[in-house]
Design an enzyme around this catalytic site. Structure first.
Site, PDB file in Angstrom:
ATOM      1  N   TYR A 144     -27.791  -0.823 -35.741  1.00  0.00           N
ATOM      2  CA  TYR A 144     -26.763   0.109 -35.275  1.00  0.00           C
ATOM      3  C   TYR A 144     -26.405   1.040 -36.415  1.00  0.00           C
ATOM      4  O   TYR A 144     -26.167   0.604 -37.537  1.00  0.00           O
ATOM      5  CB  TYR A 144     -25.528  -0.675 -34.834  1.00  0.00           C
ATOM      6  CG  TYR A 144     -24.392   0.185 -34.308  1.00  0.00           C
ATOM      7  CD1 TYR A 144     -24.530   0.918 -33.126  1.00  0.00           C
ATOM      8  CD2 TYR A 144     -23.170   0.259 -34.982  1.00  0.00           C
ATOM      9  CE1 TYR A 144     -23.492   1.702 -32.638  1.00  0.00           C
ATOM     10  CE2 TYR A 144     -22.122   1.036 -34.494  1.00  0.00           C
ATOM     11  CZ  TYR A 144     -22.291   1.750 -33.325  1.00  0.00           C
ATOM     12  OH  TYR A 144     -21.254   2.518 -32.832  1.00  0.00           O
ATOM     13  N   ASP A 239     -28.492   2.128 -44.500  1.00  0.00           N
ATOM     14  CA  ASP A 239     -27.182   2.140 -43.864  1.00  0.00           C
ATOM     15  C   ASP A 239     -26.413   0.933 -44.410  1.00  0.00           C
ATOM     16  O   ASP A 239     -26.567  -0.192 -43.930  1.00  0.00           O
ATOM     17  CB  ASP A 239     -27.333   2.070 -42.347  1.00  0.00           C
ATOM     18  CG  ASP A 239     -25.981   2.041 -41.645  1.00  0.00           C
ATOM     19  OD1 ASP A 239     -24.956   1.893 -42.336  1.00  0.00           O
ATOM     20  OD2 ASP A 239     -25.963   2.150 -40.408  1.00  0.00           O
ATOM     21  N   LYS A 267     -16.510   1.168 -43.587  1.00  0.00           N
ATOM     22  CA  LYS A 267     -15.847  -0.133 -43.671  1.00  0.00           C
ATOM     23  C   LYS A 267     -15.168  -0.390 -45.034  1.00  0.00           C
ATOM     24  O   LYS A 267     -14.142   0.204 -45.284  1.00  0.00           O
ATOM     25  CB  LYS A 267     -16.834  -1.217 -43.241  1.00  0.00           C
ATOM     26  CG  LYS A 267     -17.259  -0.922 -41.774  1.00  0.00           C
ATOM     27  CD  LYS A 267     -18.079  -1.938 -41.078  1.00  0.00           C
ATOM     28  CE  LYS A 267     -18.193  -1.584 -39.599  1.00  0.00           C
ATOM     29  NZ  LYS A 267     -19.520  -1.401 -39.061  1.00  0.00           N
TER      30      LYS A 267
HETATM   31  C1  LIG Z   1     -19.966  -0.176 -38.154  1.00  0.00           C
HETATM   32  C2  LIG Z   1     -21.294   0.408 -38.468  1.00  0.00           C
HETATM   33  C3  LIG Z   1     -21.570   1.772 -38.320  1.00  0.00           C
HETATM   34  C4  LIG Z   1     -20.610   2.721 -37.673  1.00  0.00           C
HETATM   35  O1  LIG Z   1     -19.443   2.877 -38.373  1.00  0.00           O
HETATM   36  P1  LIG Z   1     -18.129   3.415 -37.601  1.00  0.00           P
HETATM   37  O2  LIG Z   1     -17.115   3.535 -38.673  1.00  0.00           O
HETATM   38  O3  LIG Z   1     -17.825   2.395 -36.552  1.00  0.00           O
HETATM   39  O4  LIG Z   1     -18.492   4.716 -36.993  1.00  0.00           O
HETATM   40  C5  LIG Z   1     -22.788   2.242 -38.754  1.00  0.00           C
HETATM   41  N1  LIG Z   1     -23.695   1.422 -39.295  1.00  0.00           N
HETATM   42  C6  LIG Z   1     -23.482   0.109 -39.446  1.00  0.00           C
HETATM   43  C7  LIG Z   1     -24.515  -0.745 -40.081  1.00  0.00           C
HETATM   44  C8  LIG Z   1     -22.293  -0.449 -39.001  1.00  0.00           C
HETATM   45  O5  LIG Z   1     -22.101  -1.763 -39.113  1.00  0.00           O
END
Ligand SMILES: *Cc1c(COP(=O)(O)O)cnc(C)c1O
Length: 425
Positions: A144, A239, A267
């Site tokens: 994701y 990511d 985060k």
């Molecule tokens: C949470 C997450 C996102 C998206 O971040 P948001 O602040 O929810 O838009 C993207 N990549 C990873 C790996 C994530 O865990």
């Protein structure tokens, strides 16, 4: 436990907010029942509107690595707020956070702040395309990268939980530029690269995946990706929205010993306020406006409250790197405790763990990619989730999500959690 007030609040929310929530995975669709509504939180604990207490294993999905309402972070927000909440004009605090982040993370010279992980990933891909002059990207099934169009192709957790891996509203034109590979399958990636020679701008990956459970890359796979990208002039995008400032000061790059070309954060970097960021070597970052031609902007980007919360959070982690060891030790203790109980009870399971990320899968084969993660028994997971909730343990309400430990969780909390598992099975 009684959940009366939460249920009433959920009914009311559904009248005005689609599905009653502002992010789908909160709605408990994968596990059934009504979500609990949180009134407040402190340290390791959540308190819901019915005054139930829970040990929190999601930490707002990662950001609150030192626990809820952590004093230094809280004070940073309160003090800054008194001096104005947003200007749309540069502030010194943005450079302070940038400087600290760049000093902690290997292999980056500059960083740009945005408001979410989604924004960070979509901007990083635009930058990669602008820099390489190529259109296509490769992503991995079950990973994701936020809800931007290019990524909603087999997108892990939320999207998978709801059975709409390819969301309506994403055009065919966009989808055709996203190529899909399987996690831990280097040969598959090589085949894709060969078939699309000279057309691929970037390979984007969760270097330790957390959106199909916690999945660890094999050494061969992650090293192989690095070599392939270097050979083919493809940018490797890590990511690190989950892993950044969680697996260590330098995130997954440091933990795995691999240099990425662009790194995305979210985060933890915002300390619980809305912050995302992407970073790279100067040569790549100089393509970004106003230095270069790739456009990217944000009215609230670098917001002073968010920057000060992030600065307080990263300062604590930078000054106390033993926090990462403490978290990893606690997560290991939890792993061993749950495994012992499940083995004793003869429950078929797999547990994956890396640092302070961990997931429990009810299946009998190793979970190494999206397909193996999807084999988990969802009925067992539902029983486990609700059983734990009823014992005051808040786990992610989806079998496709990693837990995120926070350092306010004590060994007594972990022992209680393990005993709760015992009482369910
Ligand atoms: C949470 C997450 C996102 C998206 O971040 P948001 O602040 O929810 O838009 C993207 N990549 C990873 C790996 C994530 O865990």
């Amino acid at each position: 436990m009684r959940y009366q007030r939460s249920s009433a609040l959920f009914s009311e929310a559904k009248k005005y907010i689609p599905g009653g929530v502002n992010s789908p995975v909160r709605a408990f669709k994968a596990v059934g029942g009504d979500p609990i509504f949180i009134k407040e939180a402190k340290g390791a604990y959540l308190y819901d509107e019915d005054d139930n207490q829970y040990i929190d294993f999601i930490a707002s999905w990662g950001p609150l690595i030192l626990g809820h309402a952590h004093e230094p972070v809280l004070n940073a927000v309160i003090e800054k707020a008194k001096k104005g909440t947003s200007f749309g004009i540069p502030t010194a605090i943005e450079t302070e956070l940038a400087k600290l982040a760049v000093s902690m993370v290997p292999n980056i010279d500059k960083i740009r702040f945005v408001n979410s992980g989604t924004e960070a990933c979509m901007s990083a891909v635009r930058l990669a395309r602008g820099y390489t002059g190529k259109d296509k990207i490769i992503k991995f099934a079950g990973c994701y990268h936020g809800h931007s169009d290019s990524f909603l192709i087999q997108a892990g957790s939320g999207a998978v939980t709801f059975g709409s891996p390819n969301s309506p509203g994403v055009t065919k034109g966009t989808a055709k530029d996203t190529l899909l590979a399987n996690y831990n399958d280097l040969q598959g990636v090589k085949t894709l690269v060969k078939a699309n020679k000279g057309e691929i701008a970037a390979i984007i990956i969760e270097p330790v995946a957390g959106n199909m459970g916690c999945i660890i890359p094999t050494d061969t796979f992650i090293k192989g990706l690095r070599e392939l990208c270097t050979q083919e002039g493809i940018l490797l995008l890590f990511d690190e929205v989950m892993t950044g400032f969680r697996l260590g000061k330098g995130g997954a790059q440091e933990a795995l010993g691999i240099d990425a070309d662009i790194v995305m954060f979210g985060k933890v970097i915002g300390g619980g306020l809305p912050v995302g960021a992407f970073a790279a070597r100067d040569e790549i970052m100089s393509y970004l406006a106003p230095d270069g031609p790739v456009y990217q902007a944000g009215t609230l980007s670098g917001n002073p409250l968010a920057m000060n919360a992030g600065l307080a959070m990263l300062t604590e982690l930078n000054n106390k790197p033993e926090t990462f060891t403490s978290l990893a030790n606690k997560t290991k203790f939890l792993h061993e405790g749950i495994a012992e109980v499940l083995n004793e009870k003869g429950v078929t399971h797999q547990i994956n763990r890396f640092g302070s990320m961990i997931s429990v899968h009810f299946c009998d084969e190793p979970v190494i990619d999206f397909a193996s993660s999807a084999k988990g028994n969802n009925e067992s997971f539902k029983k486990y989730f609700h059983g734990m909730l009823d014992k005051g343990i808040y786990l992610p309400p989806s079998a496709f999500e990693s837990y995120f430990l926070n350092d306010a969780i004590s060994y007594a909390d972990l022992a209680k959690t393990i005993e709760a598992v015992r009482s369910i099975f």
